[in-house]
Motif scaffolding. Structure first.
Motif, PDB file in Angstrom:
ATOM      1  N   UNK A 642      16.283  -1.941  -5.092  1.00  0.00           N
ATOM      2  CA  UNK A 642      16.671  -0.500  -3.601  1.00  0.00           C
ATOM      3  C   UNK A 642      16.633  -0.779  -2.809  1.00  0.00           C
ATOM      4  N   UNK A 643      16.226  -1.136  -2.201  1.00  0.00           N
ATOM      5  CA  UNK A 643      15.375  -0.860  -0.678  1.00  0.00           C
ATOM      6  C   UNK A 643      16.818  -2.515  -0.453  1.00  0.00           C
ATOM      7  N   UNK A 644      16.942  -3.209  -1.005  1.00  0.00           N
ATOM      8  CA  UNK A 644      18.106  -4.016  -0.776  1.00  0.00           C
ATOM      9  C   UNK A 644      19.453  -3.268  -0.650  1.00  0.00           C
ATOM     10  N   UNK A 645      19.220  -1.948  -1.430  1.00  0.00           N
ATOM     11  CA  UNK A 645      20.855  -1.397  -1.569  1.00  0.00           C
ATOM     12  C   UNK A 645      21.093  -0.223  -0.935  1.00  0.00           C
ATOM     13  N   UNK A 646      19.472   0.470  -0.261  1.00  0.00           N
ATOM     14  CA  UNK A 646      19.336   2.050   1.043  1.00  0.00           C
ATOM     15  C   UNK A 646      19.770   1.285   1.940  1.00  0.00           C
ATOM     16  N   UNK A 647      19.714  -0.706   2.620  1.00  0.00           N
ATOM     17  CA  UNK A 647      20.246  -0.966   3.552  1.00  0.00           C
ATOM     18  C   UNK A 647      21.699  -1.072   3.654  1.00  0.00           C
ATOM     19  N   UNK A 648      22.396  -1.627   2.129  1.00  0.00           N
ATOM     20  CA  UNK A 648      22.844  -0.973   1.712  1.00  0.00           C
ATOM     21  C   UNK A 648      24.804  -0.064   1.959  1.00  0.00           C
ATOM     22  N   UNK A 649      23.594   1.099   1.847  1.00  0.00           N
ATOM     23  CA  UNK A 649      24.342   2.512   1.560  1.00  0.00           C
ATOM     24  C   UNK A 649      23.659   4.044   2.288  1.00  0.00           C
ATOM     25  N   UNK A 650      23.811   3.551   3.301  1.00  0.00           N
ATOM     26  CA  UNK A 650      23.127   4.951   4.112  1.00  0.00           C
ATOM     27  C   UNK A 650      22.565   5.769   3.770  1.00  0.00           C
ATOM     28  N   UNK A 651      23.769   6.598   2.958  1.00  0.00           N
ATOM     29  CA  UNK A 651      23.668   7.592   2.718  1.00  0.00           C
ATOM     30  C   UNK A 651      22.381   7.734   0.492  1.00  0.00           C
ATOM     31  N   UNK A 652      22.207   6.565   0.863  1.00  0.00           N
ATOM     32  CA  UNK A 652      21.574   6.782  -0.751  1.00  0.00           C
ATOM     33  C   UNK A 652      19.939   6.834  -0.233  1.00  0.00           C
ATOM     34  N   UNK A 653      18.902   7.727  -0.804  1.00  0.00           N
ATOM     35  CA  UNK A 653      17.256   7.939  -0.220  1.00  0.00           C
ATOM     36  C   UNK A 653      16.859   8.005  -1.424  1.00  0.00           C
ATOM     37  N   UNK A 654      16.163   7.198  -1.727  1.00  0.00           N
ATOM     38  CA  UNK A 654      14.761   7.273  -2.821  1.00  0.00           C
ATOM     39  C   UNK A 654      13.484   6.722  -2.637  1.00  0.00           C
ATOM     40  N   UNK A 655      12.958   7.746  -3.285  1.00  0.00           N
ATOM     41  CA  UNK A 655      11.180   7.574  -2.719  1.00  0.00           C
ATOM     42  C   UNK A 655      10.835   6.510  -3.499  1.00  0.00           C
ATOM     43  N   UNK A 656       9.796   5.499  -2.892  1.00  0.00           N
ATOM     44  CA  UNK A 656       8.950   4.521  -3.033  1.00  0.00           C
ATOM     45  C   UNK A 656       7.984   5.059  -2.966  1.00  0.00           C
ATOM     46  N   UNK A 657       7.337   3.845  -4.045  1.00  0.00           N
ATOM     47  CA  UNK A 657       6.048   4.007  -4.377  1.00  0.00           C
ATOM     48  C   UNK A 657       5.142   3.538  -2.620  1.00  0.00           C
ATOM     49  N   UNK A 658       3.700   4.309  -2.939  1.00  0.00           N
ATOM     50  CA  UNK A 658       2.533   3.124  -1.912  1.00  0.00           C
ATOM     51  C   UNK A 658       2.015   2.876  -3.390  1.00  0.00           C
ATOM     52  N   UNK A 659       1.930   1.553  -2.633  1.00  0.00           N
ATOM     53  CA  UNK A 659       1.215   0.662  -3.874  1.00  0.00           C
ATOM     54  C   UNK A 659      -0.139   0.274  -3.562  1.00  0.00           C
ATOM     55  N   UNK A 660      -1.101   0.205  -4.513  1.00  0.00           N
ATOM     56  CA  UNK A 660      -2.292   0.345  -4.375  1.00  0.00           C
ATOM     57  C   UNK A 660      -3.173  -1.088  -4.715  1.00  0.00           C
ATOM     58  N   UNK A 661      -3.986  -1.297  -4.115  1.00  0.00           N
ATOM     59  CA  UNK A 661      -4.896  -2.088  -4.109  1.00  0.00           C
ATOM     60  C   UNK A 661      -5.462  -1.687  -5.556  1.00  0.00           C
ATOM     61  N   UNK A 662      -5.936  -3.034  -6.261  1.00  0.00           N
ATOM     62  CA  UNK A 662      -6.823  -3.012  -7.716  1.00  0.00           C
ATOM     63  C   UNK A 662      -8.812  -2.648  -7.029  1.00  0.00           C
ATOM     64  N   UNK A 663      -8.881  -3.435  -6.306  1.00  0.00           N
ATOM     65  CA  UNK A 663      -9.978  -3.032  -5.990  1.00  0.00           C
ATOM     66  C   UNK A 663     -11.050  -1.318  -5.534  1.00  0.00           C
ATOM     67  N   UNK A 664      -9.792  -0.739  -5.011  1.00  0.00           N
ATOM     68  CA  UNK A 664     -10.392   0.524  -4.822  1.00  0.00           C
ATOM     69  C   UNK A 664     -10.603   1.180  -6.052  1.00  0.00           C
ATOM     70  N   UNK A 665     -10.243   0.467  -7.329  1.00  0.00           N
ATOM     71  CA  UNK A 665      -9.332   1.328  -8.725  1.00  0.00           C
ATOM     72  C   UNK A 665     -10.922   0.746  -9.836  1.00  0.00           C
ATOM     73  N   UNK A 666     -11.577   0.032  -9.192  1.00  0.00           N
ATOM     74  CA  UNK A 666     -12.338  -0.686 -10.180  1.00  0.00           C
ATOM     75  C   UNK A 666     -13.450  -0.478 -11.338  1.00  0.00           C
ATOM     76  N   UNK A 667     -14.187   0.343  -9.869  1.00  0.00           N
ATOM     77  CA  UNK A 667     -15.574   0.804  -9.972  1.00  0.00           C
ATOM     78  C   UNK A 667     -15.793   2.397  -9.531  1.00  0.00           C
ATOM     79  N   UNK A 668     -14.135   3.992 -10.205  1.00  0.00           N
ATOM     80  CA  UNK A 668     -14.208   4.975 -10.199  1.00  0.00           C
ATOM     81  C   UNK A 668     -15.072   5.201 -11.077  1.00  0.00           C
ATOM     82  N   UNK A 669     -14.823   4.530 -12.116  1.00  0.00           N
ATOM     83  CA  UNK A 669     -15.178   5.226 -13.427  1.00  0.00           C
ATOM     84  C   UNK A 669     -16.959   4.948 -14.142  1.00  0.00           C
TER      85      UNK A 669
END
Length: 670
Positions: A642-669
């Motif tokens: 999808x990142x490649x497609x957005x470069x080829x197609x300026x009219x395409x705007x897609x919401x992208x995820x922010x990736x979370x580091x696993x270590x942040x989640x490991x001891x939460x609960x």
């Protein structure tokens, strides 16, 4: 029959005079008798529902006949009204029509019901044991009459096989909108299908049957060939060849019948069991399987010879696959790849035949004693998985082919769960192969049909597609080079592999760029006269964007959304206003009623500027809708695409995820 007679019958629809009764043909491949599930009052309602297609003066005679059909077959097929003309995909000019688009749809409907294509043509079932184009022959007659009469400013609305009618629309609207099996969610259990289908108010459209887009087993040959080739790449060293290596599976019906041909293309030994002799022999006659064996000892001897000689060969066994798994284990035959493609989405009504019963005995039991039949099926599934587990302990790579095999084994209490008791111990082929290697990059089953019926036109489209795929490959990124090469090889060899059954059709896996460029080139060739008649574009719903199926197409979605169906619904709505000629949305499909939602389309290319604009808008969305959803699920390959497609197609705007580091989640609960 003369063309004039054919056209006049189409235009007539329901005949003016009651035709004489017709006996079911003694040959052929009849659908199994369905479960006797209706109460007496509900049976009366089913007759009342069926009679509303006909004049009152016919009701007394037809009521008795339809009651007999319901008792004999479990459904009212209205066999008396089956047309006398042969049903097959005629050249588009032979159809009576005011709309060229409507004529193309009639061609596609008749191709789905062609006896060389359809699994149970007398019952209007194309594949999968229950994948119906219509519920009965009255619906067929009315639908083709409507299509013959419609203009390009009308839309035909199809409710589970029933033509609700022609409604005013516009030239930009779809000509046909199809729904199949769209139930209120709490009424999507298997017995709900049995009941409401018997009442004549809904049907199971499978994926491409009720969408008029089935092209015979070629459609799945390609996907199966891609799957088997990549499965061997997973288990073999790079220098090793699949020749002389065994791929063991089951099913030779409408979709599963493609497996032996795919195995030959992948260059391995395919051993495929099928309990229905007619299905196995039909595939052999069509050249889709090389040899047919009826004795397990002879099959074992032949397989050993094929291994010793490093052969590429497909062997059909008329018998139960459980016997093959067990016997091959006893004989020490190493199975490199194992799967199953019986119709386990429909396990109690002919989708799976248990070990220990003949084909005929099983058909009787499923109708006369469904509770005992269910026990036999589940017992057989437990026995089958026990044999498979022994093979995988020796190193066999087993994958679920999205037919609900693992799901039904788990429901039967078979030893199939992973240690966490949540996941299955074996992957879906989408999880391991097609998801990350194809769907996430946007590659899926793009298909087309030459409406002239001329093999020369198909050859021209092959050459156009090959030229474009080669050109795209030159500048394609490393991540998709293998997909490009596999599909170039497929098209290069398509003619010699004799893949056509029924219409002059072709399939290959392409991404949005490939689909759009190939389609536009087809449209230009039609405009110039190089291709002599329109081309119908479509796809299998087994694709990037059209299907939400947690145990198959979206089984490699890991953000918790694989049980949602937003993607399929957006797919069909989005395609409809971007230029599709017809659209469809179904409950049910290859993994079962209530287990999947899938959307499809058809698009007629006629050489016009309007068709060129439509294909670019629609095909772009049809693919990138799915890539966007997969990228939001954090699938690495889809994020790249999808990142490649957005470069080829300026009219395409897609919401992208922010990736979370696993270590942040490991001891939460904790």
């Amino acid at each position: 029959m003369a063309s004039k007679d054919f056209k006049s019958q189409i235009l007539q629809g329901i005949p003016n005079q009651l035709p004489p009764p017709r006996a079911y043909p003694k040959s052929g491949n009849p659908a199994p008798k369905r479960k006797d599930i209706l109460s007496i009052e509900e049976k009366k309602l089913a007759i009342r529902n069926a009679l509303r297609y006909f004049p009152k003066g016919w009701h007394a005679e037809l009521a008795r006949e339809f009651a007999s059909e319901l008792q004999t077959y479990g459904r009212i097929y209205m066999h008396r009204f089956k047309p006398e003309y042969d049903i097959y995909a005629r050249p588009i000019d032979e159809y009576p029509a005011k709309s060229r688009q409507a004529a193309a749809i009639m061609l596609m409907i008749q191709n789905n019901l062609d006896p060389v294509v359809a699994q149970h043509p007398e019952e209007l079932i194309t594949y999968g044991g229950n994948g119906a184009v219509f519920q009965n022959w009255a619906q067929y007659l009315l639908t083709l009459k409507y299509l013959a009469e419609m203009t390009d400013e009308q839309t035909l609305h199809m409710y589970s096989g029933h033509p609700m009618g022609l409604f005013p629309s516009s030239a930009d609207a779809p000509r046909v909108v199809v729904t199949n099996g769209m139930m209120v969610p709490n009424y999507s259990q298997p017995d709900d299908w049995e009941k409401f289908n018997a009442l004549g108010v809904t049907q199971y459209g499978q994926m491409t049957a009720g969408s008029y887009m089935y092209i015979g087993p070629q459609g799945i040959v390609h996907g199966t060939a891609i799957t088997v080739m990549n499965a061997f790449r997973k288990v073999l060293n790079k220098a090793d060849s699949p020749k002389g290596k065994v791929f063991l599976t089951a099913g030779l019906g409408g979709m599963s019948g493609a497996q032996p041909k795919a195995g030959n293309i992948a260059e391995c030994i395919t051993v495929c069991a099928e309990v229905n002799p007619e299905a196995a022999l039909k595939r052999h006659e069509q050249g889709w399987v090389d040899e047919v064996w009826k004795n397990i000892s002879d099959l074992t001897t032949r397989t050993k010879k094929a291994i010793a000689d490093n052969e590429v060969v497909s062997l059909a066994y008329i018998g139960n696959v459980v016997e093959v798994w067990e016997r091959f284990y006893e004989e020490g035959i190493f199975v490199h790849l194992g799967s199953d493609q019986t119709s386990l989405h429909n396990p109690w009504a002919g989708g799976y035949y248990p070990n220990g019963l003949s084909f005929e005995e099983a058909n009787r039991m499923m109708a006369e004693n469904p509770a005992a039949f269910k026990e036999k099926v589940q017992e057989s599934l437990r026995r089958q998985i026990n044999a498979i587990n022994k093979h995988t302990a020796r190193g066999t790579y087993f994958f679920d082919y999205g037919n609900a095999f693992l799901l039904e084994v788990s429901r039967a209490g078979g030893d199939v769960m992973a240690k966490n008791q949540i996941d299955f111990r074996y992957p879906s082929y989408v999880q391991d192969i097609l998801g990350p290697m194809c769907f996430d990059y946007g590659f899926g089953p793009f298909r087309w049909v030459c409406t002239s019926g001329d093999p020369k036109d198909l050859e021209k489209t092959d050459n156009i597609a090959l030229r474009i795929m080669r050109a795209i490959k030159e500048n394609a990124p490393r991540e998709i080079q293998q997909q490009m090469q596999d599909n170039i090889k497929w098209i290069e060899e398509a003619g010699q592999n004799k893949l056509v059954v029924g219409s002059q059709a072709r399939i290959l896996y392409a991404d949005a760029e490939g689909r759009s460029k190939i389609a536009d080139a087809f449209n230009a060739a039609i405009a110039s006269g190089e291709i002599s008649a329109p081309v119908v574009l479509g796809r299998d719903h087994h694709d990037v964007s059209g299907t939400d199926s947690p145990f198959r197409e979206t089984s490699n979605i890991y953000d918790g959304s694989k049980f949602t169906a937003d993607m399929a619904i957006h797919n069909v709505i989005g395609d409809s206003f971007r230029g599709a000629t017809w659209v469809s949305i179904h409950n049910g499909g290859g993994v079962g009623w209530g287990e999947v939602m899938n959307g499809g389309f058809g698009l007629v290319l006629d050489g016009s500027t309007e068709a060129s604009n439509r294909l670019k808008n629609m095909l772009f969305y049809d693919v990138n809708n799915g890539i966007s959803r997969r990228s939001w699920a954090r699938n690495e390959e889809a994020l790249f695409a999808i990142k490649r497609e957005m470069k080829r197609t300026p009219n395409l705007k897609v919401t992208l995820p922010h990736l979370v580091e696993t270590d942040i989640l490991n001891h939460l609960f904790e």
